[in-house]
Design a protein around this motif. Structure first.
Motif, PDB file in Angstrom:
ATOM      1  N   LEU A  62       0.824  -1.208   0.000  1.00  0.00           N
ATOM      2  CA  LEU A  62       0.000   0.000   0.000  1.00  0.00           C
ATOM      3  C   LEU A  62       0.862   1.262   0.000  1.00  0.00           C
ATOM      4  O   LEU A  62       0.484   2.290  -0.589  1.00  0.00           O
ATOM      5  N   LYS A  63       2.020   1.191   0.645  1.00  0.00           N
ATOM      6  CA  LYS A  63       2.920   2.349   0.676  1.00  0.00           C
ATOM      7  C   LYS A  63       3.439   2.710  -0.711  1.00  0.00           C
ATOM      8  O   LYS A  63       3.818   3.864  -0.954  1.00  0.00           O
ATOM      9  N   THR A  64       3.480   1.758  -1.618  1.00  0.00           N
ATOM     10  CA  THR A  64       4.005   2.017  -2.962  1.00  0.00           C
ATOM     11  C   THR A  64       3.067   2.873  -3.787  1.00  0.00           C
ATOM     12  O   THR A  64       3.477   3.419  -4.813  1.00  0.00           O
ATOM     13  N   LYS A  65       1.803   2.962  -3.373  1.00  0.00           N
ATOM     14  CA  LYS A  65       0.775   3.695  -4.109  1.00  0.00           C
ATOM     15  C   LYS A  65       0.469   3.052  -5.468  1.00  0.00           C
ATOM     16  O   LYS A  65      -0.090   3.703  -6.354  1.00  0.00           O
ATOM     17  N   PHE A  66       0.821   1.777  -5.621  1.00  0.00           N
ATOM     18  CA  PHE A  66       0.451   1.079  -6.837  1.00  0.00           C
ATOM     19  C   PHE A  66      -1.071   1.013  -6.939  1.00  0.00           C
ATOM     20  O   PHE A  66      -1.755   0.802  -5.919  1.00  0.00           O
ATOM     21  N   PRO A  67      -1.629   1.132  -8.140  1.00  0.00           N
ATOM     22  CA  PRO A  67      -3.071   0.922  -8.307  1.00  0.00           C
ATOM     23  C   PRO A  67      -3.367  -0.585  -8.306  1.00  0.00           C
ATOM     24  O   PRO A  67      -3.288  -1.249  -9.329  1.00  0.00           O
ATOM     25  N   LEU A  68      -3.659  -1.110  -7.151  1.00  0.00           N
ATOM     26  CA  LEU A  68      -3.826  -2.560  -7.034  1.00  0.00           C
ATOM     27  C   LEU A  68      -5.040  -2.902  -6.182  1.00  0.00           C
ATOM     28  O   LEU A  68      -5.542  -2.092  -5.416  1.00  0.00           O
ATOM     29  N   SER A  69      -5.494  -4.146  -6.328  1.00  0.00           N
ATOM     30  CA  SER A  69      -6.585  -4.695  -5.514  1.00  0.00           C
ATOM     31  C   SER A  69      -6.114  -6.005  -4.911  1.00  0.00           C
ATOM     32  O   SER A  69      -5.376  -6.766  -5.551  1.00  0.00           O
ATOM     33  N   PHE A  70      -6.548  -6.274  -3.681  1.00  0.00           N
ATOM     34  CA  PHE A  70      -6.248  -7.548  -3.034  1.00  0.00           C
ATOM     35  C   PHE A  70      -7.443  -8.472  -3.236  1.00  0.00           C
ATOM     36  O   PHE A  70      -8.588  -8.101  -2.933  1.00  0.00           O
ATOM     37  N   LEU A  71      -7.184  -9.661  -3.751  1.00  0.00           N
ATOM     38  CA  LEU A  71      -8.239 -10.617  -4.058  1.00  0.00           C
ATOM     39  C   LEU A  71      -8.142 -11.820  -3.134  1.00  0.00           C
ATOM     40  O   LEU A  71      -7.089 -12.119  -2.572  1.00  0.00           O
ATOM     41  N   THR A  75      10.017  -6.040   3.205  1.00  0.00           N
ATOM     42  CA  THR A  75      10.170  -4.602   2.969  1.00  0.00           C
ATOM     43  C   THR A  75      11.140  -4.336   1.816  1.00  0.00           C
ATOM     44  O   THR A  75      10.848  -3.551   0.899  1.00  0.00           O
ATOM     45  N   GLU A  76      12.279  -4.989   1.857  1.00  0.00           N
ATOM     46  CA  GLU A  76      13.282  -4.792   0.811  1.00  0.00           C
ATOM     47  C   GLU A  76      12.778  -5.297  -0.535  1.00  0.00           C
ATOM     48  O   GLU A  76      13.023  -4.665  -1.577  1.00  0.00           O
ATOM     49  N   GLY A  77      12.077  -6.420  -0.524  1.00  0.00           N
ATOM     50  CA  GLY A  77      11.550  -6.981  -1.767  1.00  0.00           C
ATOM     51  C   GLY A  77      10.516  -6.081  -2.419  1.00  0.00           C
ATOM     52  O   GLY A  77      10.508  -5.888  -3.646  1.00  0.00           O
ATOM     53  N   VAL A  78       9.639  -5.505  -1.622  1.00  0.00           N
ATOM     54  CA  VAL A  78       8.624  -4.595  -2.162  1.00  0.00           C
ATOM     55  C   VAL A  78       9.292  -3.335  -2.728  1.00  0.00           C
ATOM     56  O   VAL A  78       8.855  -2.784  -3.750  1.00  0.00           O
ATOM     57  N   GLN A  79      10.363  -2.866  -2.103  1.00  0.00           N
ATOM     58  CA  GLN A  79      11.100  -1.723  -2.649  1.00  0.00           C
ATOM     59  C   GLN A  79      11.693  -2.057  -4.016  1.00  0.00           C
ATOM     60  O   GLN A  79      11.736  -1.202  -4.914  1.00  0.00           O
ATOM     61  N   LYS A  80      12.156  -3.305  -4.161  1.00  0.00           N
ATOM     62  CA  LYS A  80      12.650  -3.745  -5.471  1.00  0.00           C
ATOM     63  C   LYS A  80      11.530  -3.715  -6.508  1.00  0.00           C
ATOM     64  O   LYS A  80      11.740  -3.318  -7.659  1.00  0.00           O
ATOM     65  N   LEU A  81      10.332  -4.137  -6.106  1.00  0.00           N
ATOM     66  CA  LEU A  81       9.189  -4.105  -7.022  1.00  0.00           C
ATOM     67  C   LEU A  81       8.832  -2.665  -7.381  1.00  0.00           C
ATOM     68  O   LEU A  81       8.462  -2.376  -8.532  1.00  0.00           O
ATOM     69  N   LYS A  82       8.941  -1.770  -6.421  1.00  0.00           N
ATOM     70  CA  LYS A  82       8.643  -0.357  -6.681  1.00  0.00           C
ATOM     71  C   LYS A  82       9.593   0.205  -7.738  1.00  0.00           C
ATOM     72  O   LYS A  82       9.176   0.931  -8.652  1.00  0.00           O
ATOM     73  N   GLU A  83      10.867  -0.181  -7.628  1.00  0.00           N
ATOM     74  CA  GLU A  83      11.850   0.264  -8.612  1.00  0.00           C
ATOM     75  C   GLU A  83      11.581  -0.374  -9.975  1.00  0.00           C
ATOM     76  O   GLU A  83      11.671   0.292 -11.011  1.00  0.00           O
ATOM     77  N   ALA A  84      11.223  -1.657  -9.952  1.00  0.00           N
ATOM     78  CA  ALA A  84      11.017  -2.387 -11.210  1.00  0.00           C
ATOM     79  C   ALA A  84       9.808  -1.869 -11.982  1.00  0.00           C
ATOM     80  O   ALA A  84       9.812  -1.838 -13.220  1.00  0.00           O
ATOM     81  N   TRP A  85       8.773  -1.469 -11.261  1.00  0.00           N
ATOM     82  CA  TRP A  85       7.505  -1.113 -11.912  1.00  0.00           C
ATOM     83  C   TRP A  85       7.233   0.392 -11.926  1.00  0.00           C
ATOM     84  O   TRP A  85       6.105   0.822 -12.190  1.00  0.00           O
ATOM     85  N   LYS A  86       8.235   1.209 -11.662  1.00  0.00           N
ATOM     86  CA  LYS A  86       8.006   2.650 -11.530  1.00  0.00           C
ATOM     87  C   LYS A  86       7.449   3.293 -12.803  1.00  0.00           C
ATOM     88  O   LYS A  86       6.784   4.336 -12.726  1.00  0.00           O
ATOM     89  N   ASP A  87       7.693   2.695 -13.968  1.00  0.00           N
ATOM     90  CA  ASP A  87       7.211   3.269 -15.232  1.00  0.00           C
ATOM     91  C   ASP A  87       5.987   2.544 -15.778  1.00  0.00           C
ATOM     92  O   ASP A  87       5.614   2.748 -16.934  1.00  0.00           O
ATOM     93  N   CYS A  88       5.371   1.681 -14.943  1.00  0.00           N
ATOM     94  CA  CYS A  88       4.273   0.843 -15.429  1.00  0.00           C
ATOM     95  C   CYS A  88       2.891   1.417 -15.126  1.00  0.00           C
ATOM     96  O   CYS A  88       1.880   0.863 -15.579  1.00  0.00           O
ATOM     97  N   PHE A  89       2.832   2.507 -14.363  1.00  0.00           N
ATOM     98  CA  PHE A  89       1.516   3.010 -13.949  1.00  0.00           C
ATOM     99  C   PHE A  89       1.380   4.497 -14.287  1.00  0.00           C
ATOM    100  O   PHE A  89       2.345   5.226 -14.337  1.00  0.00           O
TER     101      PHE A  89
END
Length: 463
Positions: free
Chosen positions: A376-385, A449-463
């Motif tokens: 949630l901290k990443t502000k990704f547009p996501l839904s939990f299913l 925490t570290e893994g989600v930060q990696k995802l934030k870096e990886a997907w920064k241009d995807c949204f």
């Protein structure tokens, strides 16, 4: 005598070298049927060997039928109509594909091993080894009776399943259990499998050339009309935490399925693979606990709740299938060692399994909440299913970027996540959305925490 010109080595007894030499010459036809061999004395002088050595080689060839002897005459080559031609050995080694390890692998199959109760398990092992002979026979093909008693008590208290030890069959992994069921059910059975779902189940049916149909998963499970339209005789489902969507079959759907099975005289395989881990509300009873017509085949395992290395899984068979099993029981053997079964029975009976389970439920619950918080901290547009259970999150990312690209971008940042498309039959995902599975069982909160930060870096241009 020129034929017997050979060079001896120190790697093998002399008589064996002579034996092999003569044998090869007989097999390749150099020595003809009924041809006389040199006497022991002549061959001993020629090769500078003792007569005892020559005699030992001849005796071995006599015993194996390559020679026959005539009294006061000597040794002759036996006529042999056929020899098996040695097949030239080929290099059939397969190059093992190297699997890259990622620093942050959100693997949904892995568990947290840091809290394994080594001391308590070692004590159970010590107690068990004093009770079980390492040389005892395999015992009942259903498995150790005392462990089946322990499992039956556990199922009643934790899953609401009232069964007797006589209806439980212990085995080693879901693949073994499904293979057993295939033997118990008619060959003409048409199987239904959840779509998406475990790929191995469909593969198992395919390899056994069994009729099987993928049944779409809706928001509340599978639809009865899909079962009827495809004339399915046996449906395999995971109603308490469907894999991989994570949905929970509501009580109304469960009763619909039981009604269908009763009316159609069909079967339901309930795979209750990680139902122990539910983090909100009351525990949901197993479908088997609601089954009054004995049409549910219950499949359980201790791989997620304790250890996959233990390889203990089990079936609860309806009475009619149990009778079929007993008819075929002489073909079966329990693949779990008796000592392993006794150890786990001791571990369950002294209360340590329940303590461990409660501890891990709390631990995994905290990890789940931490992963949600970090995402949630990443502000990704996501839904939990899915429901709040199990050892993985199912998320939907609202983006035009394809699921496969998101997975690849994560891999490029040393982080592994899993696309849901891989778990659709023939990898045919009917939905256009990007949906991912993120396991958290094997990661610490720091790693999450570290893994989600990696995802934030990886997907920064995807949204």
């Amino acid at each position: 005598m020129d034929l017997f010109t050979l060079h001896f080595t120190k790697n093998e007894p002399l008589y064996q070298q002579l034996y092999h030499y003569i044998k090869i010459n007989i097999e390749d036809g150099t020595l003809k049927p009924h041809e006389k061999l040199p006497s022991k004395r002549k061959l001993s002088d020629y090769l500078n060997l003792s007569q005892n050595t020559i005699q030992s080689a001849y005796n071995q060839l006599l015993d194996e039928g390559y020679l026959y002897s005539k009294e006061r005459s000597g040794y002759y080559v036996e006529k042999i109509d056929w020899f098996m031609t040695p097949i030239e050995k080929k290099d059939i080694s397969i190059e093992t594909k190297k699997t890259k390890n990622y620093s942050y692998d959100f693997d949904f199959n892995s568990i947290d091993t840091s809290e394994f109760p080594k001391k308590e398990f070692a004590k159970a092992y010590k107690d068990a080894i004093e009770e079980v002979s390492l040389f005892e026979t395999t015992g009942s093909p259903q498995g150790l009776y005392s462990l089946r008693e322990s499992i039956s008590r556990y199922l009643l208290s934790s899953r609401g399943v009232d069964t007797s030890p006589e209806n439980i069959v212990i085995s080693s992994g879901a693949e073994y259990l499904y293979d057993l069921l295939i033997r118990l059910l008619p060959k003409k059975t048409v199987y239904g499998i959840e779509n998406p779902g475990y790929a191995k189940i469909g593969l198992l049916f395919r390899e056994n050339k069994l009729s099987h149909v993928p049944v779409p998963i809706q928001d509340n499970g599978i639809e009865i009309e899909d079962l009827n339209e495809n004339e399915i005789d046996c449906i395999s489902i995971s109603p308490s935490h469907q894999f991989p969507t994570g949905i929970l079959y509501p009580i109304s759907k469960r009763y619909e399925l039981l009604k269908w099975a009763t009316q159609e005289n069909s079967w339901i395989i309930e795979d209750d693979y990680d139902s122990e881990f539910r983090y909100s509300g009351k525990p949901i009873p197993a479908l088997k606990g609601l089954d009054k017509s004995d049409r549910v085949i219950y499949l359980g395992s201790f791989s997620k709740s304790f250890s996959p290395a233990l390889r203990i899984s089990y079936l609860v068979l309806p009475d009619s299938l149990m009778l079929r099993y007993l008819d075929l029981a002489h073909f079966f053997v329990c693949p779990v060692p008796s000592l392993t079964q006794r150890v786990f029975q001791q571990f369950m009976d002294n209360g340590n399994f329940t303590k461990h389970l409660n501890k891990m439920r709390s631990l995994y619950g905290r990890k789940r909440e931490h992963l949600i918080s970090e995402l949630l901290k990443t502000k990704f547009p996501l839904s939990f299913l899915g429901t709040e259970a199990g050892l993985h999150l199912h998320i939907r990312l609202h983006t035009q970027i394809k699921e496969r690209i998101l997975v690849e971008k994560a891999l490029n940042h040393d982080c592994k996540v899993y696309g849901i498309t891989d778990y659709y039959y023939n990898n045919m995902n009917p939905h256009k959305t990007a949906e991912l599975l993120l396991g958290y069982g094997n990661l610490s909160e720091v790693q999450i925490t570290e893994g989600v930060q990696k995802l934030k870096e990886a997907w920064k241009d995807c949204f």
